[in-house]
Design a protein around this motif. Structure first.
Motif, PDB file in Angstrom:
ATOM      1  N   GLN A  14       0.824  -1.201   0.000  1.00  0.00           N
ATOM      2  CA  GLN A  14       0.000   0.000   0.000  1.00  0.00           C
ATOM      3  C   GLN A  14       0.866   1.262   0.000  1.00  0.00           C
ATOM      4  O   GLN A  14       1.955   1.279   0.574  1.00  0.00           O
ATOM      5  CB  GLN A  14      -0.901   0.005   1.241  1.00  0.00           C
ATOM      6  CG  GLN A  14      -1.841  -1.177   1.320  1.00  0.00           C
ATOM      7  CD  GLN A  14      -2.859  -1.178   0.199  1.00  0.00           C
ATOM      8  OE1 GLN A  14      -3.606  -0.226   0.017  1.00  0.00           O
ATOM      9  NE2 GLN A  14      -2.878  -2.252  -0.576  1.00  0.00           N
ATOM     10  N   ASN A  15       0.384   2.305  -0.641  1.00  0.00           N
ATOM     11  CA  ASN A  15       1.113   3.577  -0.617  1.00  0.00           C
ATOM     12  C   ASN A  15       1.091   4.194   0.776  1.00  0.00           C
ATOM     13  O   ASN A  15       2.064   4.812   1.208  1.00  0.00           O
ATOM     14  CB  ASN A  15       0.489   4.556  -1.626  1.00  0.00           C
ATOM     15  CG  ASN A  15       0.687   4.104  -3.057  1.00  0.00           C
ATOM     16  OD1 ASN A  15       1.701   3.497  -3.394  1.00  0.00           O
ATOM     17  ND2 ASN A  15      -0.291   4.380  -3.913  1.00  0.00           N
ATOM     18  N   ARG A  16      -0.015   4.026   1.463  1.00  0.00           N
ATOM     19  CA  ARG A  16      -0.161   4.555   2.827  1.00  0.00           C
ATOM     20  C   ARG A  16       0.131   3.427   3.808  1.00  0.00           C
ATOM     21  O   ARG A  16      -0.662   2.519   3.985  1.00  0.00           O
ATOM     22  CB  ARG A  16      -1.575   5.091   3.006  1.00  0.00           C
ATOM     23  CG  ARG A  16      -1.893   5.632   4.389  1.00  0.00           C
ATOM     24  CD  ARG A  16      -3.274   6.256   4.376  1.00  0.00           C
ATOM     25  NE  ARG A  16      -3.746   6.578   5.708  1.00  0.00           N
ATOM     26  CZ  ARG A  16      -4.915   7.156   5.970  1.00  0.00           C
ATOM     27  NH1 ARG A  16      -5.729   7.468   4.972  1.00  0.00           N
ATOM     28  NH2 ARG A  16      -5.281   7.422   7.213  1.00  0.00           N
ATOM     29  N   ARG A  17       1.309   3.510   4.445  1.00  0.00           N
ATOM     30  CA  ARG A  17       1.753   2.418   5.304  1.00  0.00           C
ATOM     31  C   ARG A  17       1.479   2.707   6.780  1.00  0.00           C
ATOM     32  O   ARG A  17       1.603   3.839   7.237  1.00  0.00           O
ATOM     33  CB  ARG A  17       3.254   2.176   5.121  1.00  0.00           C
ATOM     34  CG  ARG A  17       3.670   1.672   3.749  1.00  0.00           C
ATOM     35  CD  ARG A  17       3.083   0.289   3.476  1.00  0.00           C
ATOM     36  NE  ARG A  17       3.723  -0.333   2.346  1.00  0.00           N
ATOM     37  CZ  ARG A  17       4.671  -1.260   2.438  1.00  0.00           C
ATOM     38  NH1 ARG A  17       5.076  -1.682   3.606  1.00  0.00           N
ATOM     39  NH2 ARG A  17       5.215  -1.774   1.354  1.00  0.00           N
ATOM     40  N   GLU A 220     -10.545   6.233   0.070  1.00  0.00           N
ATOM     41  CA  GLU A 220      -9.907   5.776   1.305  1.00  0.00           C
ATOM     42  C   GLU A 220     -10.522   4.482   1.837  1.00  0.00           C
ATOM     43  O   GLU A 220     -10.431   4.187   3.025  1.00  0.00           O
ATOM     44  CB  GLU A 220      -9.990   6.881   2.366  1.00  0.00           C
ATOM     45  CG  GLU A 220      -9.146   8.107   2.043  1.00  0.00           C
ATOM     46  CD  GLU A 220      -7.678   7.761   1.799  1.00  0.00           C
ATOM     47  OE1 GLU A 220      -7.152   6.883   2.517  1.00  0.00           O
ATOM     48  OE2 GLU A 220      -7.063   8.353   0.893  1.00  0.00           O
ATOM     49  N   TYR A 263       0.638  -3.710   4.417  1.00  0.00           N
ATOM     50  CA  TYR A 263       0.114  -2.510   5.070  1.00  0.00           C
ATOM     51  C   TYR A 263       1.086  -1.825   6.036  1.00  0.00           C
ATOM     52  O   TYR A 263       0.900  -0.651   6.356  1.00  0.00           O
ATOM     53  CB  TYR A 263      -1.180  -2.838   5.815  1.00  0.00           C
ATOM     54  CG  TYR A 263      -2.364  -2.952   4.894  1.00  0.00           C
ATOM     55  CD1 TYR A 263      -3.148  -1.850   4.590  1.00  0.00           C
ATOM     56  CD2 TYR A 263      -2.692  -4.167   4.290  1.00  0.00           C
ATOM     57  CE1 TYR A 263      -4.228  -1.947   3.727  1.00  0.00           C
ATOM     58  CE2 TYR A 263      -3.768  -4.277   3.429  1.00  0.00           C
ATOM     59  CZ  TYR A 263      -4.531  -3.160   3.149  1.00  0.00           C
ATOM     60  OH  TYR A 263      -5.592  -3.268   2.276  1.00  0.00           O
ATOM     61  N   ASP A 265       4.988  -0.519   7.440  1.00  0.00           N
ATOM     62  CA  ASP A 265       6.247  -0.040   6.875  1.00  0.00           C
ATOM     63  C   ASP A 265       7.414  -0.958   7.256  1.00  0.00           C
ATOM     64  O   ASP A 265       7.270  -1.896   8.050  1.00  0.00           O
ATOM     65  CB  ASP A 265       6.514   1.419   7.279  1.00  0.00           C
ATOM     66  CG  ASP A 265       6.785   1.594   8.776  1.00  0.00           C
ATOM     67  OD1 ASP A 265       6.930   0.595   9.499  1.00  0.00           O
ATOM     68  OD2 ASP A 265       6.854   2.764   9.210  1.00  0.00           O
TER      69      ASP A 265
END
Length: 328
Positions: A14-17, A220, A263, A265
């Motif tokens: 995912q780009n949003r971690r 989102e 999900y 980082d």
């Protein structure tokens, strides 16, 4: 050409971690509890299934919307069964010897949820079934029948449009309270065979299509394929418990690893490796706890915990190790 006997499902990162300090809220079926406890295990600030197990998505959205109100307000129906009071909107773990005591517990749960949802980064919502039960006397959908005679309820298959409309109502309130919140939808891989195999297939299909519609509608909102990981990737009864309904721990761990990789980082990935080793060390039961070797082992473990304590709260683990150390 080599043979392949398995189709592995790859989930793009995912780009949003999520990070070690990202607040995560999980709710829904029992699988939401499994995933939530795994996130919580690694010291991530997490609120796990605060309403108890809620199987159908419409009842879940109703509770979430109630928790998001200011002040959070519960207006659902209570019922007395034998010596206990229960709420049709909550899991049977919410039970009390009197109505006022039950209402107090419920109010505490939705207030806790309200406070957490205001600052949660991600909500992981897991749907178990599209089968709902309507209480005939009130004409209201219930989350749990609480073993009240089935004659008092009408079984009904929820429509995709009903699920989507209920989500829309909840999500509009969430955006007012916490506009930055992201939602991860999942369909539970737990089989609801009491609805028959055919009924379970129809139910899961409805849930899956509803997730797809919501993912396409909202930027989102995205879908994590827990259901497909067990049914199409692992695809073997070896990964079910003896009841042939619930996933084994091996299957749960496999799904968790896929979720974690997609999900969370890289710092979190590294932390989990360290924490797994520390938890294994903490679980070690020595034959000779007072030996020099074991005391040195404890001192090394204490140093590792104190180092990690700068990142996460390890005070309880540090205290447990100190109690085992011999002074001097």
């Amino acid at each position: 050409m080599p043979f392949s006997f398995r189709t592995e499902l790859s989930i793009p990162p995912q780009n949003r971690r999520l990070t070690l300090h990202t607040p995560v809220f999980t709710a829904g079926s029992c699988f939401a509890e499994v995933m939530g406890q795994k996130i919580q295990h690694y010291k991530v600030p997490t609120l796990v299934n605060p309403f108890g197990t809620i199987f159908n998505p419409v009842s879940l959205f109703t509770l979430l919307q109630a928790a998001l109100q200011s002040p959070p307000t519960f207006t659902g129906e209570l019922v007395q069964r034998e010596e206990l009071w229960l709420a049709y909107d909550f899991h049977s773990s919410f039970a009390a010897p009197s109505g006022p005591e039950l209402l107090m517990r419920i109010q505490q749960a939705i207030t806790q949820s309200h406070n957490f949802l205001k600052q949660a980064d991600t909500l992981v919502l897991t749907f178990g079934t599209a089968v709902g039960y309507i209480h005939k006397a009130s004409n209201q959908l219930v989350a749990n029948c609480h073993k009240i005679p089935q004659s008092q309820f009408q079984k009904r298959l929820l429509a995709i449009s009903q699920i989507v409309a209920s989500f829309n109502s909840f999500y509009a309130v969430l955006q007012q309270v916490n506009p930055n919140a992201r939602i991860v939808l999942t369909v539970s891989p737990v089989r609801h065979l009491k609805e028959t195999i055919e009924g379970n297939s129809v139910s899961k299909s409805i849930l899956r299509v509803a997730c797809q519609e919501l993912q396409e509608r909202y930027a989102e909102v995205n879908y994590f394929p827990a259901y497909e990981l067990l049914l199409d990737d692992l695809r073997d009864y070896r990964f079910y418990k003896p009841d042939l309904i619930h996933p084994t721990e091996v299957a749960e761990d496999y799904i968790w690893e896929k979720f974690k990789t997609a999900y969370f980082d890289q710092d979190f990935q590294q932390f989990t490796e360290k924490w797994d080793k520390i938890r294994q060390a903490l679980a070690h039961k020595p034959f000779h706890p007072e030996s020099v070797n074991h005391q040195q082992f404890l001192k090394k473990l204490l140093n590792q915990l104190e180092e990690l304590n700068t990142k996460v709260d390890c005070r309880s683990e540090i205290s447990a190790v100190k109690k085992q150390l011999i002074a001097g």
